[in-house]
Design an enzyme around this catalytic site. Sequence first.
Site, PDB file in Angstrom:
ATOM      1  N   HIS A 115       0.832  -1.205   0.000  1.00  0.00           N
ATOM      2  CA  HIS A 115       0.000   0.000   0.000  1.00  0.00           C
ATOM      3  C   HIS A 115       0.866   1.254   0.000  1.00  0.00           C
ATOM      4  CE1 HIS A 115      -4.142  -1.482   0.458  1.00  0.00           C
ATOM      5  NE2 HIS A 115      -3.482  -2.587   0.708  1.00  0.00           N
ATOM      6  N   SER A 167      -6.115   3.275  -5.914  1.00  0.00           N
ATOM      7  CA  SER A 167      -5.523   4.085  -4.842  1.00  0.00           C
ATOM      8  C   SER A 167      -5.556   5.570  -5.176  1.00  0.00           C
ATOM      9  CB  SER A 167      -4.075   3.658  -4.562  1.00  0.00           C
ATOM     10  OG  SER A 167      -4.048   2.437  -3.876  1.00  0.00           O
ATOM     11  N   ALA A 183      -7.666   7.189  -7.146  1.00  0.00           N
ATOM     12  CA  ALA A 183      -9.039   7.698  -7.056  1.00  0.00           C
ATOM     13  C   ALA A 183      -9.488   7.811  -5.607  1.00  0.00           C
ATOM     14  CB  ALA A 183      -9.981   6.789  -7.836  1.00  0.00           C
ATOM     15  N   PHE A 192       0.710   3.391   6.947  1.00  0.00           N
ATOM     16  CA  PHE A 192      -0.597   3.576   7.569  1.00  0.00           C
ATOM     17  C   PHE A 192      -1.661   3.267   6.527  1.00  0.00           C
ATOM     18  CE2 PHE A 192      -4.239   6.411   8.423  1.00  0.00           C
ATOM     19  CZ  PHE A 192      -4.584   5.969   9.694  1.00  0.00           C
ATOM     20  N   VAL A 244     -10.072   5.227   2.947  1.00  0.00           N
ATOM     21  CA  VAL A 244     -10.287   6.681   2.934  1.00  0.00           C
ATOM     22  C   VAL A 244     -11.614   7.099   2.319  1.00  0.00           C
ATOM     23  CG1 VAL A 244      -7.807   7.185   2.928  1.00  0.00           C
ATOM     24  CG2 VAL A 244      -9.039   7.059   0.755  1.00  0.00           C
TER      25      VAL A 244
END
Length: 176
Positions: free
Chosen positions: A75, A92, A94, A127, A131
């Site tokens: 990630h 990711s 978008a 982290f 979202v």
Amino acid sequence: MAETERLSPRPSTLDEDAFVACYGDVYEHSPWIARQAHRAGLSARDDTVEGLAARLAAVFDAADAGAQLTVLRAHPDLAGKLAVGEALTADSGAEQAGAGLNRCTEEEFERFQTLNAAYRARFGFPFIVAVRGLHRREILQAFEARLNNDANTERATAVAQVNRIARLRLAARAGG
């Protein structure tokens, strides 16, 4: 509701290569999860967002710690590459743009960079938070709070967030 909607193409009708081509990217740079799910066998229940999300999550959850860590490390940092114009996966990019991470103030950008570095130093992976539906201020608050977690709690939280991201990606593909 998208979770009960049927996916198209229907996962249970696809051969392994076609399934991985269609659904292998819902876990960031980790098509092996889709491949293992397909090899375990798919049914009509897996043709829904809810069903396929559960099937894929079961594979990820059952993976050994090293494989899970590899997925977590796949990630991107939040407001990292996106903020400076570098490429992310389409999903990711978008998702981060949708949360306004491409419109950070200079102060917010610096805060994200500081928190990204502190988090990686503490936990060994970026982290991770789903979202979608969050504003960058909410993400920063979650970031700061989760830095106080112990390693086991944070790893479990990150795994749960990765599964949530995958479910949201499937729902988006089903039109939700």
